[in-house]
Design a protein around this motif. Structure first.
Motif, PDB file in Angstrom:
ATOM      1  N   THR A 239       0.806  -1.222   0.000  1.00  0.00           N
ATOM      2  CA  THR A 239       0.000   0.000   0.000  1.00  0.00           C
ATOM      3  C   THR A 239       0.840   1.273   0.000  1.00  0.00           C
ATOM      4  N   GLN A 240       2.062   1.216   0.596  1.00  0.00           N
ATOM      5  CA  GLN A 240       2.802   2.466   0.687  1.00  0.00           C
ATOM      6  C   GLN A 240       3.481   2.877  -0.615  1.00  0.00           C
ATOM      7  N   LEU A 241       3.510   1.991  -1.568  1.00  0.00           N
ATOM      8  CA  LEU A 241       4.206   2.360  -2.804  1.00  0.00           C
ATOM      9  C   LEU A 241       3.308   3.204  -3.697  1.00  0.00           C
TER      10      LEU A 241
ATOM     11  N   ARG B 214       3.717   3.981  -9.797  1.00  0.00           N
ATOM     12  CA  ARG B 214       4.864   3.635 -10.650  1.00  0.00           C
ATOM     13  C   ARG B 214       5.819   2.675  -9.942  1.00  0.00           C
ATOM     14  N   GLN B 215       6.017   2.922  -8.658  1.00  0.00           N
ATOM     15  CA  GLN B 215       6.867   1.995  -7.902  1.00  0.00           C
ATOM     16  C   GLN B 215       6.249   0.612  -7.908  1.00  0.00           C
ATOM     17  N   LYS B 216       4.930   0.588  -7.738  1.00  0.00           N
ATOM     18  CA  LYS B 216       4.226  -0.681  -7.702  1.00  0.00           C
ATOM     19  C   LYS B 216       4.420  -1.425  -9.024  1.00  0.00           C
TER      20      LYS B 216
ATOM     21  N   GLY C  11      12.978   6.576  -4.339  1.00  0.00           N
ATOM     22  CA  GLY C  11      12.573   5.239  -3.903  1.00  0.00           C
ATOM     23  C   GLY C  11      13.063   4.119  -4.808  1.00  0.00           C
ATOM     24  N   LYS C  12      14.177   4.323  -5.476  1.00  0.00           N
ATOM     25  CA  LYS C  12      14.723   3.255  -6.328  1.00  0.00           C
ATOM     26  C   LYS C  12      15.181   2.068  -5.492  1.00  0.00           C
ATOM     27  N   THR C  13      15.979   2.369  -4.459  1.00  0.00           N
ATOM     28  CA  THR C  13      16.449   1.277  -3.607  1.00  0.00           C
ATOM     29  C   THR C  13      15.261   0.608  -2.923  1.00  0.00           C
ATOM     30  N   SER C  14      14.260   1.406  -2.580  1.00  0.00           N
ATOM     31  CA  SER C  14      13.055   0.824  -1.967  1.00  0.00           C
ATOM     32  C   SER C  14      12.371  -0.146  -2.926  1.00  0.00           C
ATOM     33  N   VAL C  15      12.363   0.198  -4.229  1.00  0.00           N
ATOM     34  CA  VAL C  15      11.775  -0.719  -5.207  1.00  0.00           C
ATOM     35  C   VAL C  15      12.516  -2.056  -5.164  1.00  0.00           C
TER      36      VAL C  15
ATOM     37  N   ASP D 241      22.275  11.046 -13.355  1.00  0.00           N
ATOM     38  CA  ASP D 241      22.825  12.251 -12.734  1.00  0.00           C
ATOM     39  C   ASP D 241      23.677  11.935 -11.517  1.00  0.00           C
ATOM     40  N   GLN D 242      23.656  10.700 -11.081  1.00  0.00           N
ATOM     41  CA  GLN D 242      24.479  10.350  -9.918  1.00  0.00           C
ATOM     42  C   GLN D 242      25.673   9.486 -10.302  1.00  0.00           C
ATOM     43  N   SER D 243      26.017   9.506 -11.564  1.00  0.00           N
ATOM     44  CA  SER D 243      27.173   8.731 -11.992  1.00  0.00           C
ATOM     45  C   SER D 243      28.461   9.458 -11.601  1.00  0.00           C
TER      46      SER D 243
ATOM     47  N   TYR E 134      10.827  11.306  -1.850  1.00  0.00           N
ATOM     48  CA  TYR E 134      10.299  11.143  -0.491  1.00  0.00           C
ATOM     49  C   TYR E 134      11.322  11.522   0.567  1.00  0.00           C
ATOM     50  N   ARG E 135      12.393  12.154   0.126  1.00  0.00           N
ATOM     51  CA  ARG E 135      13.484  12.368   1.063  1.00  0.00           C
ATOM     52  C   ARG E 135      13.594  13.818   1.517  1.00  0.00           C
ATOM     53  N   SER E 136      13.531  14.741   0.569  1.00  0.00           N
ATOM     54  CA  SER E 136      13.992  16.096   0.863  1.00  0.00           C
ATOM     55  C   SER E 136      12.875  17.131   0.754  1.00  0.00           C
TER      56      SER E 136
ATOM     57  N   LEU F 147      22.840   7.220   0.604  1.00  0.00           N
ATOM     58  CA  LEU F 147      22.466   7.424   2.015  1.00  0.00           C
ATOM     59  C   LEU F 147      21.643   8.693   2.183  1.00  0.00           C
ATOM     60  N   GLU F 148      21.036   8.864   3.343  1.00  0.00           N
ATOM     61  CA  GLU F 148      20.302  10.101   3.617  1.00  0.00           C
ATOM     62  C   GLU F 148      20.493  10.519   5.066  1.00  0.00           C
ATOM     63  N   PHE F 149      20.491  11.841   5.291  1.00  0.00           N
ATOM     64  CA  PHE F 149      20.689  12.396   6.634  1.00  0.00           C
ATOM     65  C   PHE F 149      19.787  13.615   6.789  1.00  0.00           C
TER      66      PHE F 149
ATOM     67  N   THR G  75      21.499  16.086  -2.584  1.00  0.00           N
ATOM     68  CA  THR G  75      20.310  15.237  -2.462  1.00  0.00           C
ATOM     69  C   THR G  75      20.401  14.224  -1.313  1.00  0.00           C
ATOM     70  N   ARG G  76      21.482  14.256  -0.533  1.00  0.00           N
ATOM     71  CA  ARG G  76      21.522  13.419   0.674  1.00  0.00           C
ATOM     72  C   ARG G  76      20.699  14.050   1.775  1.00  0.00           C
ATOM     73  N   ALA G  77      20.456  15.383   1.676  1.00  0.00           N
ATOM     74  CA  ALA G  77      19.854  16.131   2.783  1.00  0.00           C
ATOM     75  C   ALA G  77      18.346  15.958   2.797  1.00  0.00           C
TER      76      ALA G  77
HETATM   77  P1  ATP Z   1      19.184   7.544  -4.136  1.00  0.00           P
HETATM   78  O1  ATP Z   1      19.064   7.997  -5.551  1.00  0.00           O
HETATM   79  O2  ATP Z   1      19.748   8.607  -3.270  1.00  0.00           O
HETATM   80  O3  ATP Z   1      19.832   6.225  -4.008  1.00  0.00           O
HETATM   81  P2  ATP Z   1      16.640   6.215  -3.972  1.00  0.00           P
HETATM   82  O4  ATP Z   1      15.928   6.558  -5.217  1.00  0.00           O
HETATM   83  O5  ATP Z   1      17.262   4.897  -3.899  1.00  0.00           O
HETATM   84  O6  ATP Z   1      17.658   7.382  -3.611  1.00  0.00           O
HETATM   85  P3  ATP Z   1      15.373   5.462  -1.503  1.00  0.00           P
HETATM   86  O7  ATP Z   1      16.591   5.512  -0.669  1.00  0.00           O
HETATM   87  O8  ATP Z   1      14.834   4.147  -1.906  1.00  0.00           O
HETATM   88  O9  ATP Z   1      15.591   6.398  -2.793  1.00  0.00           O
HETATM   89  O10 ATP Z   1      14.193   6.271  -0.820  1.00  0.00           O
HETATM   90  C1  ATP Z   1      14.387   7.574  -0.265  1.00  0.00           C
HETATM   91  C2  ATP Z   1      13.511   7.712   0.985  1.00  0.00           C
HETATM   92  O11 ATP Z   1      12.162   7.703   0.604  1.00  0.00           O
HETATM   93  C3  ATP Z   1      13.688   6.574   1.949  1.00  0.00           C
HETATM   94  O12 ATP Z   1      13.687   7.095   3.241  1.00  0.00           O
HETATM   95  C4  ATP Z   1      12.471   5.686   1.702  1.00  0.00           C
HETATM   96  O13 ATP Z   1      12.096   4.979   2.851  1.00  0.00           O
HETATM   97  C5  ATP Z   1      11.426   6.705   1.308  1.00  0.00           C
HETATM   98  N1  ATP Z   1      10.372   6.188   0.391  1.00  0.00           N
HETATM   99  C6  ATP Z   1      10.559   5.523  -0.765  1.00  0.00           C
HETATM  100  N2  ATP Z   1       9.385   5.227  -1.361  1.00  0.00           N
HETATM  101  C7  ATP Z   1       8.415   5.723  -0.556  1.00  0.00           C
HETATM  102  C8  ATP Z   1       6.966   5.750  -0.596  1.00  0.00           C
HETATM  103  N3  ATP Z   1       6.294   5.235  -1.606  1.00  0.00           N
HETATM  104  N4  ATP Z   1       6.308   6.350   0.428  1.00  0.00           N
HETATM  105  C9  ATP Z   1       6.999   6.908   1.459  1.00  0.00           C
HETATM  106  N5  ATP Z   1       8.343   6.909   1.558  1.00  0.00           N
HETATM  107  C10 ATP Z   1       9.058   6.327   0.580  1.00  0.00           C
END
Ligand code: ATP
Ligand code: MG
Length: 673
Positions: free
Chosen positions: A2-4, A7-9, A28-32, A245-247, A278-280, A569-571, A607-609
């Protein structure tokens, strides 16, 4: 699920063919990837041991594994491979060492080992002097990453210089073979060559890895991409995610064009773009988007976020480098007190490791706990290098580097001339130093007494090796350390007994890690293969090389790392220090006209912030022992003015470029602290 977002889904559910998720930072690439692993295991009934996810750093791999395991119920994630490319390569070589012609316990040469070997070869050769060492090492690494074998390098060499390097390359590879060793690049290259030439082995691995996922795909080099292609075959069971863009590893052979190649190589590729971040905060994203728009783009991405506008980005110009570090430390202290942040919410990012020193000093002065990733390594400590060398020699007696490191540690009264004679004899016969000790021919070269000492050593090592073959190899290692009274040696060679105790603790920690690695190997091994000390040592060596103190630390500490190490990473609160020409962009990149990669690196940093971003720079900085004026980074001119608060620049933001004379005046007028 449900949280995706939709497009992620889509990316998670699509398993009928190869899939590329192309999206900006924090989308949310790594989340995928982690969700998809869970989906494959739970909904598609693919056992975890048949799924592999790859990334580039141990830290990233560990995080991914953790996130995936949390999403999967019970122990269903057991046997899942989440590792770095190099770790997978190591596993393949380990399993297939017989068909590759390696003896078990082969050594992995780190960059320093490789360097000393190259230096030796170049000295013997004479065509190249050791001033060219960096160049030669870099060139060989490039060749390996591009899958160019020595014969081919020789045949395409254009100039006598290239010819000479190609020759060294050939000898270097021969020497590695003789030492039963591989270097870092070989960990990918050798599996690729094996898969290309041995269909049976390839099929076995294709059966083992039924679904492959790759994070940070933009940083793959040619050999890594080929490894991916070989494993996937024509099944198309592949999901890769990345952001062009992150290469930031082109200098290490990464080919961001592998993103576009994918479309050619897999015509059925489904490309999915994600745009919600979803980060910044929106400000941080706006600043990042604005900056990266200065690079040419193959793929357009528009990131947006619902995290609110957020605070403006701050750019603080300080008097000098000392003031800069001081400012960062006091900012952390005040923000922490005022807003109840934790130390671990802060990260300080910089371009080069040398920038950490001053920061460290200031953080210590203010009693701010901190942790440096990727800086001076646990494995770089002398005592750890010593014990690792013992371990390496035990598992691979042909490892000459290891032999030379420990032959006189602790002292065994074996002199340089004895070692030279031994070395000469071994190299004439193309055998290792240790193997030479068994030969009768040595008697005419080395005086009896000295030879006796050498042979006593050899005999003892063999005994230790036999003991390690038993049920309790780690006990045998402990016994060995007692035998040589390594603790006593540390006491003789440390500044204080406290220092010696600390170093001995490190040694105990290493021995414990060895035990843990052996235990873990035996529980992970789905083939039920008995785990050996060889495997554990190889894993430790690789961890040493990649991890360099990446170890997880959840305590409350400010995180310090290079921009490169921060990827993925993220901070909550990020400081980017040294925003000056020659630091960021780096001087070498300015010379090589490689500004785009530096801009991407800056983009990665921004984009870490999550919540706040502060950039700092010093008006003056010590260079070559002299204080000199600096120029603000050109990237500061590329930030959107409305989202930035400038401090220390007077009335003017730096994009209204000041004439040189005025700038100096402005500096004088604006010594704000
Ligand atoms: P990077 O390009 O920096 O590697 P990324 O695309 O891999 O970033 P993630 O690290 O997967 O991004 O996600 C960034 C943040 O967003 C994480 O804290 C993650 O938990 C959150 N996130 C990802 N998808 C969702 C979502 N659908 N709903 C809420 N939060 C999400
Ligand atoms: Mg990521």
């Amino acid at each position: 699920m449900t949280q995706l977002n939709p497009r992620q889904k889509e990316a998670v559910l699509y398993i009928d063919g190869p899939c590329l998720v192309l999206a900006g930072a924090g989308s949310g690439k790594t989340s995928v990837i982690t969700r998809k692993i869970a989906y494959l295991i739970e909904q598609c009934d693919i056992p975890a041991r048949h799924i592999a996810a790859l990334t580039f750093t141990n830290k990233a791999a560990r995080e991914m594994k953790e996130r995936a395991s949390k999403l999967v119920k019970g122990s269903a994630s057991r046997g899942l491979t989440v590792s770095t490319f190099h770790n997978l390569g190591l596993n393949i070589i380990r399993r297939e060492h017989k068909s590759l012609g390696f003896k078990p316990g082969f050594s992995i040469f780190d960059s320093e080992d490789a360097r000393s070997l190259l230096k030796d070869l170049m000295m013997k050769d004479g065509d190249l002097d050791s001033d060219h060492l960096d160049l030669v090492q870099h060139q060989i690494s490039n060749w390996k990453n591009d899958l160019i074998i020595p014969a081919r390098a020789l045949s395409v060499a254009q100039s006598p210089g290239e010819q000479a390097i190609a020759l060294i390359y050939q000898r270097y590879n021969q020497a590695l073979r003789a030492y039963n060793a591989v270097d870092f690049d070989d960990l990918i290259l050798i599996p690729v060559e094996l898969f290309q030439t041995n269909a049976e082995v390839l099929q076995r691995w294709q059966r083992k890895i039924r679904y492959l996922l790759v994070d940070e795909y933009q940083d793959t080099n040619s050999s890594q991409y080929l490894l991916v292609q070989l494993i996937v075959g024509n099944r198309g069971a592949l999901t890769v995610v990345g952001d062009d863009d992150q290469s930031i590893y082109a200098w290490r052979g990464a080919r961001p064009e592998n993103m576009s190649l994918l479309k050619q190589d897999y015509p059925s590729l489904r490309v999915i773009k994600l745009e919600q971040n979803y980060r910044s905060t929106s400000r941080i994203l706006r600043v990042a988007n604005h900056l990266i728009a200065n690079n040419p783009h193959d793929f357009d991405k528009a990131l947006w976020s619902e995290m609110g506008l957020g605070d403006p980005i701050r750019v603080l110009r300080c008097k000098n480098e000392d003031a800069e570090a001081e400012r960062v430390a006091t900012e952390i202290l005040t923000q922490r007190l005022r807003k109840q942040y934790k130390f671990r919410d802060f990260a300080i990012l910089y371009r080069g490791n040398h920038q950490a020193r001053l920061l460290e000093m200031k953080l210590q002065q203010h009693q701010i706990p901190y942790k440096i990733s990727g800086g001076s390594s646990f494995f770089a400590k002398t005592e750890i290098k010593d014990v690792m060398a013992y371990l390496r020699l035990i598992v691979n007696p042909d490892d000459d580097n290891a032999f030379l490191r420990i032959i006189n540690t602790p002292r065994r009264q074996i002199g340089t001339s004895t070692l030279e004679a031994l070395g000469g004899y071994a190299s004439e016969r193309h055998i290792s130093l240790f193997a030479a000790l068994d030969e009768l021919g040595l008697q005419s070269r080395i005086p009896e007494k000295n030879l006796e000492r050498l042979q006593r050593f050899a005999h003892w090592i063999k005994q230790v090796t036999r003991n390690c073959g038993g049920d309790r190899p780690v006990d045998a290692i402990r016994e060995m350390l007692n035998d040589i009274d390594y603790e006593g040696w540390l006491h003789q060679n440390s500044a204080s007994s406290k220092a010696a105790e600390k170093r001995m603790e490190n040694v105990f920690y290493l021995v414990e890690s060895l035990q843990k690695t052996i235990d873990k190997n035996s529980s992970d091994d789905d083939e039920g293969e008995e785990s050996r000390i060889e495997d554990a040592v190889a894993k430790l060596v690789l961890r040493d090389m990649m991890e360099r103190q990446e170890e997880e630390d959840l305590s409350d500490q400010v995180q310090l790392m290079t921009l490169h190490a921060s990827k993925g990473l993220e901070f909550p609160h990020v400081f980017m220090v040294g925003m000056e020409e020659e630091l960021l962009p780096h001087r070498n990149s300015i010379e090589d006209n490689n500004i785009e990669e530096e801009r991407r690196l800056t983009y990665v940093g921004i984009t870490r912030a999550q919540r706040t971003l502060t950039m700092t720079l010093a008006g003056k900085r010590k260079q070559f022992g002299e204080m000199s004026e600096t120029t603000p980074s050109r990237f500061l001119d590329e930030l959107p003015v409305d989202d930035v608060e400038w401090e220390g620049f007077g009335e003017q933001s730096p994009e209204k470029n000041l004439a040189k004379g005025e700038e100096t005046l402005a500096n004088l007028l604006n010594l704000f602290d």
